[in-house]
Motif scaffolding. Structure first.
Motif, short mmCIF file in Angstrom:
data_model
loop_
_atom_site.label_atom_id
_atom_site.label_comp_id
_atom_site.label_asym_id
_atom_site.label_seq_id
_atom_site.Cartn_x
_atom_site.Cartn_y
_atom_site.Cartn_z
N VAL A 132 0.74 -1.18 0.02
CA VAL A 132 -0.05 -0.23 -0.01
C VAL A 132 0.81 1.28 -0.05
O VAL A 132 0.71 2.22 -0.71
N LYS A 133 2.13 1.13 0.89
CA LYS A 133 2.90 2.43 0.94
C LYS A 133 3.48 2.88 -0.68
O LYS A 133 3.68 3.80 -1.08
N LYS A 134 3.89 1.59 -1.07
CA LYS A 134 4.39 1.74 -2.49
C LYS A 134 3.39 2.48 -3.50
O LYS A 134 3.68 3.38 -4.37
N ILE A 135 1.85 2.01 -3.45
CA ILE A 135 1.11 2.86 -4.08
C ILE A 135 0.99 4.24 -3.88
O ILE A 135 0.92 4.92 -4.86
N ILE A 136 0.49 4.66 -2.66
CA ILE A 136 0.27 5.94 -2.45
C ILE A 136 1.31 6.79 -2.25
O ILE A 136 1.32 8.16 -2.52
N GLY A 137 2.69 6.21 -2.31
CA GLY A 137 3.96 6.97 -2.27
C GLY A 137 4.44 7.13 -3.57
O GLY A 137 5.57 7.51 -3.69
N ARG A 138 4.01 6.41 -4.65
CA ARG A 138 4.63 6.41 -6.06
C ARG A 138 4.67 8.04 -6.74
O ARG A 138 3.78 8.40 -6.99
N ARG A 139 5.89 8.23 -6.69
CA ARG A 139 6.08 9.80 -7.02
C ARG A 139 5.79 9.91 -8.46
O ARG A 139 5.24 11.35 -8.90
N ASP A 140 6.03 9.11 -9.20
CA ASP A 140 5.78 9.33 -10.70
C ASP A 140 4.26 9.43 -10.95
O ASP A 140 3.84 10.32 -11.82
N VAL A 141 3.39 8.71 -10.22
CA VAL A 141 1.99 9.06 -10.37
C VAL A 141 1.48 10.19 -9.69
O VAL A 141 0.92 10.93 -10.17
N ILE A 142 2.19 10.58 -8.49
CA ILE A 142 1.84 11.78 -7.80
C ILE A 142 2.08 12.72 -8.70
O ILE A 142 1.31 13.94 -8.61
N ALA A 143 3.03 12.93 -9.61
CA ALA A 143 3.60 14.03 -10.26
C ALA A 143 2.62 14.49 -11.43
O ALA A 143 2.24 15.45 -11.85
N ILE A 144 1.97 13.29 -11.84
CA ILE A 144 0.66 13.64 -12.80
C ILE A 144 -0.51 14.16 -12.06
O ILE A 144 -0.84 15.19 -12.76
N ASN A 145 -0.89 13.91 -11.23
CA ASN A 145 -1.90 14.62 -10.39
C ASN A 145 -1.30 16.08 -9.93
O ASN A 145 -2.20 16.95 -10.15
N GLN A 146 -0.27 16.19 -9.61
CA GLN A 146 0.34 17.62 -9.12
C GLN A 146 0.92 18.54 -10.36
O GLN A 146 1.57 19.46 -9.92
N ASP A 147 0.79 17.96 -11.54
CA ASP A 147 1.11 18.70 -12.53
C ASP A 147 0.71 20.31 -12.53
O ASP A 147 -0.49 20.35 -12.45
N PRO A 148 1.58 21.33 -12.65
CA PRO A 148 1.18 22.56 -12.63
C PRO A 148 0.14 23.23 -13.62
O PRO A 148 -0.41 24.16 -13.43
N LEU A 149 0.17 22.43 -14.83
CA LEU A 149 -0.95 22.96 -15.82
C LEU A 149 -2.24 22.83 -15.18
O LEU A 149 -3.20 23.60 -15.74
N GLY A 150 -2.51 21.82 -14.34
CA GLY A 150 -3.93 21.58 -13.88
C GLY A 150 -4.85 21.20 -14.99
O GLY A 150 -6.13 21.49 -14.73
N VAL A 151 -4.68 20.55 -15.96
CA VAL A 151 -5.84 19.90 -16.88
C VAL A 151 -6.02 18.56 -16.58
O VAL A 151 -5.10 17.69 -16.54
#
Length: 404
Positions: free
Chosen positions: A288-307
Motif C-alpha cells: 500500500v505504501k508503494k502505491i500511495i507513495g509512487r512519485r511518478d504517479v503523484i507528479a501527474i496529479n500535481q502537474d502545474p498545468l492543472g488540466v
C-alpha cells in the motif's frame, strides 16, 4: 439619489473591508490538495492520540516528502458549545484541545484540517455550524486550522450557494488562509458555482472500496471506483488550479486488490482529484505504501498545468485516456474495466488526441514521443507499437515526452 452618487456609493462598498472578505483565499490548492482524512477507516472512533500518531506516520513513511501535507479530522471531534456558543472539542477524545494538536502537527511540517456541516447537526449528530459560521471560523483560525471540510447533512431548506458562500466569507473574515473543501455531494451542481466559493467540491456521493458497485442506504448510496469515474463526464472543463473536482477520499489499502488500488490511484491522479488518503498510515503494508507513495504517479496529479484527463477512445472494457501536462508533455492511461487480463497492441498513429476544451492536440504521426511507465519505470517510444498486458481492473500509465 442620482446615478453619479449611486456609482460613488457602489465603489465605496466594493472597496470596503467587508467586500474584501467576499472571496476565498487565493494561493491555496494551486495543485490538488494531498493529505489524509480520518473518516474512511475510523469514522467516529477518533481521538488526539490517533491524530498525533498519524502525523508521525506521515513523516516516518516518507509520505510527507512525497507531497502529502494535510492531516484532516473528520466528523465526531465535537463536544458541546460553551455558554458563549463557541464550539469545543470533545474533552474525553481531545483533552489537550485543538490548538495544542495543531501545534503538534505544525511542528512536523504538516497542516491540520477539521470538519463541520452547513446544518444544525453534522452527519454524525454533532453540533453543526448553521447560525455559527463566523463564530466557528474565528475559532478555527485561533486554533491554527488549515483546512475545512464542510458537509451537507441537515440541509433541508438551505440554499447550497448561500450556505457555502456564508462559510467562505466567514473564513475570509477570520483572516487565516484555510483551504475550503465543499462536501456537497454534487447535489446542486457545485462545479457551476463553487469555483468562486471553495478550493474543491465533491462531485458525487460517498465512495465505497469496490471496483464497480453501489451500496444503497435507501435515500443515499455509496459508490465504487468505476461508478464515480463515470459520474465525472462533462466536468473536466470546470476545474483547474485553485478549484478542483473532488471524487472523494481514496480507498487504497481498504480492501480492494492491488491492481484495483493502482487503477484507483491512477484515475484520481489523471483526473486531478485531491489525493486524500483514508487508510491507517500507522500499520499499512509495504504494498500500500508503494502505491500511495509512487512519485511518478503523484507528479501527474500535481502537474502545474492543472488540466484533467479526457477519454478519447473506448472499445468494450478498454478505455484510453490522455492528460496534457506542463512543458508539452502528456500522460496516457489504458484502463481495463473488464474481469480478465487483456493483451494490448496499440498503434500510436491510429488516433489524434484533440482536447477541444483546453486546446491541446497530440498527433503521433508528426513526431516520436518517448514514454516511461509511471508504475514500473519501463521505457519505450511511439515509433513502435505499444504491446502490454493490462490486468483485470488494471491500468497501464505512461508519461510521454517529445524527442530524444
Amino acid at each position: 439619489m442620482n446615478r453619479r452618487a449611486s456609482l460613488i456609493l457602489a465603489a465605496a462598498i466594493a472597496a470596503s473591508p467587508a467586500a474584501a472578505w467576499a472571496q476565498k483565499f487565493d494561493g491555496l490548492a494551486a495543485t490538488p490538495q494531498m493529505g489524509w482524512n480520518s473518516w474512511n477507516r475510523f469514522a467516529c472512533d477518533i481521538d488526539e492520540k490517533l491524530i498525533r500518531e498519524t502525523a508521525d506516520a506521515m513523516v516516518k513513511t516518507g509520505l510527507k516528502d512525497a507531497g502529502y501535507q494535510y492531516i484532516n479530522i473528520d466528523d465526531c471531534w465535537h463536544g458541546a458549545r460553551d455558554e458563549h456558543g463557541d464550539i469545543q472539542p470533545d474533552p474525553q477524545r481531545f483533552p489537550s484541545g485543538m490548538k495544542a494538536l495543531a501545534d503538534y502537527v505544525h511542528a512536523r511540517g504538516l497542516k491540520l484540517g477539521i470538519y463541520s456541516d452547513v446544518g444544525d447537526k453534522t452527519c454524525g449528530g454533532r453540533p453543526g455550524s448553521r447560525g455559527h459560521e463566523y463564530q466557528d471560523a474565528k475559532t478555527y483560525a485561533a486554533w491554527g486550522i488549515d483546512y475545512l471540510k464542510y458537509d451537507w447533512c441537515e440541509s433541508k431548506g438551505l440554499s447550497a450557494v448561500g450556505a457555502y458562500t456564508t462559510m467562505r466569507d466567514a473564513i475570509r473574515a477570520a483572516n487565516r488562509p484555510i483551504l475550503f473543501s465543499l462536501c456537497e455531494w454534487g447535489d446542486n451542481k457545485p462545479w457551476e458555482w463553487a469555483p468562486e466559493v471553495g478550493h474543491s467540491w465533491r462531485t458525487t456521493g460517498d465512495i465505497y472500496p469496490c471496483w464497480d458497485c453501489e451500496l444503497s442506504a435507501g435515500t443515499w448510496s455509496r459508490w465504487g471506483v468505476m461508478r464515480i469515474l463515470d459520474m465525472q463526464a462533462g466536468l473536466r472543463k470546470y476545474a483547474g488550479p485553485g478549484h478542483w473536482n473532488d471524487m472523494d477520499m481514496l480507498e487504497v489499502g481498504m480492501g480492494m486488490t492491488e491492481d484495483e488500488d493502482r487503477s484507483h490511484f491512477s484515475i484520481w491522479a489523471m483526473l486531478n482529484s485531491p489525493l486524500i488518503l483514508g487508510n491507517d498510515l500507522r500499520s499499512m503494508p509495504e504494498s500500500v505504501k508503494k502505491i500511495i507513495g509512487r512519485r511518478d504517479v503523484i507528479a501527474i496529479n500535481q502537474d502545474p498545468l492543472g488540466v484533467a484527463a479526457l477519454r478519447f477512445w473506448k472499445q468494450g472494457p478498454v478505455e484510453l485516456w490522455a492528460k496534457p501536462l506542463a512543458n508539452d508533455e502528456w500522460a496516457f492511461m489504458v484502463l481495463n474495466r473488464g474481469e480478465t487480463a487483456l493483451p494490448l497492441h496499440y498503434d500510436w498513429k491510429q488516433n489524434v488526441i484533440d482536447d477541444q476544451v483546453f486546446k491541446h492536440q497530440l498527433d503521433f504521426s508528426k513526431a516520436t514521443w518517448h514514454w516511461t511507465d509511471a508504475w514500473t519505470g519501463k521505457t519505450g517510444d511511439t515509433s513502435r507499437r505499444l504491446d502490454a498486458t493490462v490486468p483485470a481492473h488494471g491500468v497501464v500509465l505512461l508519461r510521454l515526452k517529445k524527442g530524444a
